[in-house]
Scaffold this active site. Structure first.
Site, PDB file in Angstrom:
ATOM      1  N   ASP A  45      -4.564  -5.817 -11.717  1.00 28.47           N
ATOM      2  CA  ASP A  45      -3.383  -6.111 -10.892  1.00 28.47           C
ATOM      3  C   ASP A  45      -3.747  -7.047  -9.742  1.00 28.47           C
ATOM      4  O   ASP A  45      -2.959  -7.919  -9.369  1.00 28.47           O
ATOM      5  CB  ASP A  45      -2.801  -4.812 -10.317  1.00 28.47           C
ATOM      6  CG  ASP A  45      -2.107  -3.988 -11.386  1.00 28.47           C
ATOM      7  OD1 ASP A  45      -1.501  -4.576 -12.295  1.00 28.47           O
ATOM      8  OD2 ASP A  45      -2.171  -2.736 -11.295  1.00 28.47           O
ATOM      9  N   ASN A 122       3.800  -7.123  -3.892  1.00 26.17           N
ATOM     10  CA  ASN A 122       3.681  -5.664  -3.733  1.00 26.17           C
ATOM     11  C   ASN A 122       4.318  -5.175  -2.433  1.00 26.17           C
ATOM     12  O   ASN A 122       5.252  -4.404  -2.443  1.00 26.17           O
ATOM     13  CB  ASN A 122       2.209  -5.243  -3.687  1.00 26.17           C
ATOM     14  CG  ASN A 122       1.658  -4.858  -5.041  1.00 26.17           C
ATOM     15  OD1 ASN A 122       2.403  -4.766  -6.008  1.00 26.17           O
ATOM     16  ND2 ASN A 122       0.355  -4.639  -5.100  1.00 26.17           N
ATOM     17  N   ARG A 148       6.636   5.227  16.514  1.00 32.31           N
ATOM     18  CA  ARG A 148       5.284   5.300  17.073  1.00 32.31           C
ATOM     19  C   ARG A 148       4.384   5.899  16.006  1.00 32.31           C
ATOM     20  O   ARG A 148       4.759   6.897  15.387  1.00 32.31           O
ATOM     21  CB  ARG A 148       5.234   6.181  18.326  1.00 32.31           C
ATOM     22  CG  ARG A 148       5.506   5.393  19.565  1.00 32.31           C
ATOM     23  CD  ARG A 148       5.559   6.264  20.789  1.00 32.31           C
ATOM     24  NE  ARG A 148       6.004   5.475  21.920  1.00 32.31           N
ATOM     25  CZ  ARG A 148       7.245   5.031  22.068  1.00 32.31           C
ATOM     26  NH1 ARG A 148       8.167   5.330  21.188  1.00 32.31           N
ATOM     27  NH2 ARG A 148       7.567   4.300  23.122  1.00 32.31           N
ATOM     28  N   LYS A 165       3.051   4.111  -2.503  1.00 30.81           N
ATOM     29  CA  LYS A 165       2.941   5.459  -3.079  1.00 30.81           C
ATOM     30  C   LYS A 165       1.907   6.287  -2.313  1.00 30.81           C
ATOM     31  O   LYS A 165       2.096   7.488  -2.093  1.00 30.81           O
ATOM     32  CB  LYS A 165       2.575   5.371  -4.562  1.00 30.81           C
ATOM     33  CG  LYS A 165       2.602   6.713  -5.272  1.00 30.81           C
ATOM     34  CD  LYS A 165       2.370   6.554  -6.752  1.00 30.81           C
ATOM     35  CE  LYS A 165       2.345   7.929  -7.398  1.00 30.81           C
ATOM     36  NZ  LYS A 165       1.263   8.780  -6.872  1.00 30.81           N
ATOM     37  N   ALA A 185       1.765   7.471   8.964  1.00 31.09           N
ATOM     38  CA  ALA A 185       1.382   8.429  10.007  1.00 31.09           C
ATOM     39  C   ALA A 185       2.208   8.277  11.280  1.00 31.09           C
ATOM     40  O   ALA A 185       1.679   7.908  12.334  1.00 31.09           O
ATOM     41  CB  ALA A 185      -0.120   8.297  10.309  1.00 31.09           C
TER      42      ALA A 185
HETATM   43  P1  NAD Z   1      -8.029  -3.229  -4.613  1.00 27.67           P
HETATM   44  O1  NAD Z   1      -9.039  -3.975  -5.394  1.00 27.67           O
HETATM   45  O2  NAD Z   1      -8.452  -2.307  -3.516  1.00 27.67           O
HETATM   46  O3  NAD Z   1      -7.156  -2.448  -5.685  1.00 27.67           O
HETATM   47  C1  NAD Z   1      -6.073  -1.800  -5.406  1.00 27.67           C
HETATM   48  C2  NAD Z   1      -5.648  -0.896  -6.555  1.00 27.67           C
HETATM   49  O4  NAD Z   1      -4.246  -0.930  -6.506  1.00 27.67           O
HETATM   50  C3  NAD Z   1      -6.070  -1.289  -7.987  1.00 27.67           C
HETATM   51  O5  NAD Z   1      -6.392  -0.123  -8.698  1.00 27.67           O
HETATM   52  C4  NAD Z   1      -4.809  -1.904  -8.544  1.00 27.67           C
HETATM   53  O6  NAD Z   1      -4.665  -1.733  -9.963  1.00 27.67           O
HETATM   54  C5  NAD Z   1      -3.751  -1.123  -7.815  1.00 27.67           C
HETATM   55  N1  NAD Z   1      -2.484  -1.816  -7.728  1.00 27.67           N
HETATM   56  C6  NAD Z   1      -2.233  -3.061  -7.273  1.00 27.67           C
HETATM   57  N2  NAD Z   1      -0.928  -3.331  -7.403  1.00 27.67           N
HETATM   58  C7  NAD Z   1      -0.358  -2.224  -7.927  1.00 27.67           C
HETATM   59  C8  NAD Z   1       0.960  -1.877  -8.283  1.00 27.67           C
HETATM   60  N3  NAD Z   1       1.957  -2.721  -8.090  1.00 27.67           N
HETATM   61  N4  NAD Z   1       1.193  -0.635  -8.784  1.00 27.67           N
HETATM   62  C9  NAD Z   1       0.190   0.237  -8.973  1.00 27.67           C
HETATM   63  N5  NAD Z   1      -1.083  -0.030  -8.653  1.00 27.67           N
HETATM   64  C10 NAD Z   1      -1.345  -1.242  -8.140  1.00 27.67           C
HETATM   65  O7  NAD Z   1      -7.002  -4.234  -3.925  1.00 27.67           O
HETATM   66  P2  NAD Z   1      -6.505  -5.646  -4.354  1.00 27.67           P
HETATM   67  O8  NAD Z   1      -6.923  -5.973  -5.739  1.00 27.67           O
HETATM   68  O9  NAD Z   1      -6.870  -6.543  -3.244  1.00 27.67           O
HETATM   69  O10 NAD Z   1      -4.923  -5.414  -4.338  1.00 27.67           O
HETATM   70  C11 NAD Z   1      -4.183  -5.347  -3.174  1.00 27.67           C
HETATM   71  C12 NAD Z   1      -3.211  -4.238  -3.332  1.00 27.67           C
HETATM   72  O11 NAD Z   1      -3.917  -3.035  -3.317  1.00 27.67           O
HETATM   73  C13 NAD Z   1      -2.251  -4.152  -2.157  1.00 27.67           C
HETATM   74  O12 NAD Z   1      -1.097  -4.905  -2.415  1.00 27.67           O
HETATM   75  C14 NAD Z   1      -1.987  -2.673  -2.030  1.00 27.67           C
HETATM   76  O13 NAD Z   1      -0.772  -2.289  -2.649  1.00 27.67           O
HETATM   77  C15 NAD Z   1      -3.106  -2.017  -2.797  1.00 27.67           C
HETATM   78  N6  NAD Z   1      -3.846  -1.150  -1.871  1.00 27.67           N
HETATM   79  C16 NAD Z   1      -3.610   0.166  -1.939  1.00 27.67           C
HETATM   80  C17 NAD Z   1      -4.221   1.005  -1.044  1.00 27.67           C
HETATM   81  C18 NAD Z   1      -3.918   2.455  -1.115  1.00 27.67           C
HETATM   82  O14 NAD Z   1      -3.222   2.878  -2.030  1.00 27.67           O
HETATM   83  N7  NAD Z   1      -4.385   3.246  -0.154  1.00 27.67           N
HETATM   84  C19 NAD Z   1      -5.085   0.508  -0.071  1.00 27.67           C
HETATM   85  C20 NAD Z   1      -5.306  -0.849  -0.041  1.00 27.67           C
HETATM   86  C21 NAD Z   1      -4.670  -1.691  -0.943  1.00 27.67           C
END
Ligand code: NAD
Length: 265
Positions: A45, A122, A148, A165, A185
């Site tokens: 993704d 996203n 806040r 999510k 939070a």
């Molecule tokens: P990354 O390599 O840390 O991977 C992020 C994960 O999010 C991967 O497993 C990817 O398959 C999944 N992902 C990305 N888009 C998705 C979607 N639309 N639905 C379900 N899963 C999805 O990060 P990256 O490759 O730089 O991607 C950036 C994205 O990662 C951001 O847009 C953000 O949504 C997501 N992210 C999630 C968290 C979290 O859930 N705590 C933290 C940081 C980033």
């Protein structure tokens, strides 16, 4: 048809890219980095997100297609052993595509710095790096709440299964043209009060987040981290542009959600 390939640096993705290039040459399909009509992402993704940001100035002219070289992704439908079928499918079914909503993000500044504008596939988040974030949240120019806490996340329907999510937002079917505001939070007590629930905002509406202090903000747009001083406000709405996917495999959305988060069949 002209095709561009965006891949990550995993060994498997580089091998699949070579196989794909050979197939394209065999079928006499031109590869072009400058004016492609189809972008194939090979990886996960995150690779598709990179491809989207690289070509988001040409969204009306391009379609995307994702080949996953790891787990099934939310934007990557095709497997590495399906390359022949994939190439045939976009040659035969050029008109078959599906589109999804994007988020329009505008950052406004306190001084004369020009606005900055982005599109998110996203989500976009706003956080304060080392202090509590205080912000007024407006919906359609009407003050809704004084937030806040750590920050706020604003996501698209296809982004609802990503960061949204993880912060307790709802998963939204991507056929729904709306965006979601979720808290990160929030601080809730007798003095400070927010709704405390994720909100799904209609495509006719817009959300503005007015920051009550100017410094130390981290604004994210998908993978992009923007560290900005003197941010006045951030404005979110559903974008006029949409992302188009080609030769989309119509996997039942909820099946994909179950497969990713609960159990594989
Ligand atoms: P990354 O390599 O840390 O991977 C992020 C994960 O999010 C991967 O497993 C990817 O398959 C999944 N992902 C990305 N888009 C998705 C979607 N639309 N639905 C379900 N899963 C999805 O990060 P990256 O490759 O730089 O991607 C950036 C994205 O990662 C951001 O847009 C953000 O949504 C997501 N992210 C999630 C968290 C979290 O859930 N705590 C933290 C940081 C980033």
């Amino acid at each position: 048809m002209k095709v561009a390939i965006v891949h990550n640096n995993e060994q498997k993705s580089r091998r699949v890219t070579q196989q794909l290039l050979a197939l394209l040459e065999q079928k006499q399909i031109e590869v072009s980095e400058t004016d492609p009509e189809l972008i194939i992402s090979v990886g996960g993704d995150g690779t598709l997100l990179s491809a989207f940001h690289r070509f988001n100035h040409r969204l009306n002219d391009v379609k995307f297609l994702g080949v996953h070289t790891g787990h099934l992704g939310f934007y990557t439908d095709w497997r590495d052993y399906e390359l022949e079928e994939l190439v045939s499918s976009f040659l035969i079914e050029q008109e078959k595509s599906i589109s999804y909503p994007l988020l329009d993000v505008t950052i406004k500044f306190c001084d004369d710095v020009p606005d900055r504008h982005f599109l998110a596939l996203n989500e976009s988040t706003i956080k304060r790096s080392n202090r509590t974030m205080a912000a007024d949240v407006y919906i359609k120019d009407e003050l809704f709440e004084r937030f806040r806490g750590d920050g706020l996340s604003v996501s698209t329907p296809t982004g609802s299964t990503a960061y949204n999510k993880s912060v307790g937002g709802a998963v939204i079917h991507p056929s729904i043209n709306a965006f979601q505001l979720a808290e990160i939070a929030s601080l809730n007590n007798r003095v400070f009060r927010t709704l405390g629930s994720p909100m799904v905002i209609a495509d006719s509406e817009w959300v503005s987040i007015d920051l009550r202090e100017g410094s130390d903000y981290l604004i994210t747009v998908d993978q992009l981290n923007i560290y900005q001083e003197n941010v006045d406000s951030i404005h979110y709405r559903i974008a006029d542009e949409r992302i188009h996917f080609a030769s989309y495999k119509h996997m039942h959305f909820w099946h994909r959600v179950k497969d990713a988060f609960i159990s594989e069949d």
